[in-house]
Design an enzyme around this catalytic site. Sequence first.
Site, short mmCIF file in Angstrom:
data_model
loop_
_atom_site.label_atom_id
_atom_site.label_comp_id
_atom_site.label_asym_id
_atom_site.label_seq_id
_atom_site.Cartn_x
_atom_site.Cartn_y
_atom_site.Cartn_z
CG ASN A 82 20.42 -49.56 48.80
OD1 ASN A 82 21.13 -49.43 49.77
ND2 ASN A 82 19.38 -50.39 48.77
CG ASN B 206 23.45 -57.52 44.23
OD1 ASN B 206 22.69 -56.60 43.93
ND2 ASN B 206 23.01 -58.67 44.72
CG HIS C 177 20.63 -60.75 48.61
ND1 HIS C 177 19.72 -60.93 47.59
CD2 HIS C 177 20.31 -61.64 49.57
CE1 HIS C 177 18.88 -61.91 47.93
NE2 HIS C 177 19.22 -62.35 49.12
CB THR D 133 17.47 -47.39 57.77
OG1 THR D 133 17.47 -48.43 58.73
CG2 THR D 133 16.07 -46.89 57.57
C1 GAR Z 1 16.93 -53.28 48.49
O1 GAR Z 1 16.41 -53.78 49.70
C2 GAR Z 1 17.94 -54.25 47.93
O2 GAR Z 1 18.70 -54.91 48.91
C3 GAR Z 1 17.05 -55.22 47.21
O3 GAR Z 1 16.04 -54.43 46.64
C4 GAR Z 1 15.85 -53.25 47.42
C5 GAR Z 1 16.00 -52.07 46.50
O4 GAR Z 1 15.66 -50.88 47.14
N1 GAR Z 1 17.77 -55.97 46.23
C6 GAR Z 1 17.43 -57.19 45.85
O5 GAR Z 1 16.47 -57.79 46.30
C7 GAR Z 1 18.34 -57.78 44.79
N2 GAR Z 1 18.06 -59.16 44.61
P1 GAR Z 1 16.04 -49.48 46.51
O6 GAR Z 1 15.58 -49.52 45.06
O7 GAR Z 1 15.26 -48.50 47.32
O8 GAR Z 1 17.53 -49.32 46.63
#
Ligand code: GAR
Length: 193
Positions: A14, A111, A113, A176
């Site tokens: 992200n 954030n 989620h 994605t």
């Molecule tokens: C993402 O799916 C995000 O939504 C989630 O962790 C992943 C991080 O992926 N966040 C949480 O669970 C927060 N509680 P990334 O490091 O590849 O962006």
Amino acid sequence: MKNIVILISGGGSNMAAIVRASQREGWRGALGAKVTAVISNRADAGGLVFAREQGIATAVVNHRDFPSREAFDEALAARIDEHRPALVVLAGFMRILTPAFVARYEGRLVNIHPSLLPAFPGLHTHQRAIDAGCRFGGATVHQVTAELDHGPILSQAVVPILPGDTADALAARVLTQEHLIYPRAIAQLLTAP
Ligand code: GAR
């Protein structure tokens, strides 16, 4: 120029999507914003490599080095504040933040989620959605408030849950969509009057 600081704990896909969006001419011109720092609580967070390659300042504030959540959050805030950010972006940052930290960045802390909040705050969101028989999962961008995974919703993406879906397959499809909605929500927030 408005500064954005992104906090990560892992792969940082992200964060990478936000950085790439911010490098586009239109984004910079329209928003006058750029990602000035990526900070992780883990030295092995994969996203730090990408950030360094992009010439973005990185820092590690390891939560294990601090005796309490409060002490960790204080040290984290000190690193963040060096960049005077207009926005602090949590992107897979897997630490619960203290009310004092949240209050310090009130209105400029967001954030993402991986569920359709208010459904499934907390962990293992995709498995819980599958187990509950949900037909749709998704992701939510929201303002951060003192209550975990709550706060005003800025954007959501809805993803169908398919027969036989696994948590991993669903997570990949949701991710994605996260890459699309997060940069867009940030752009909207930064241009809001
Ligand atoms: C993402 O799916 C995000 O939504 C989630 O962790 C992943 C991080 O992926 N966040 C949480 O669970 C927060 N509680 P990334 O490091 O590849 O962006």
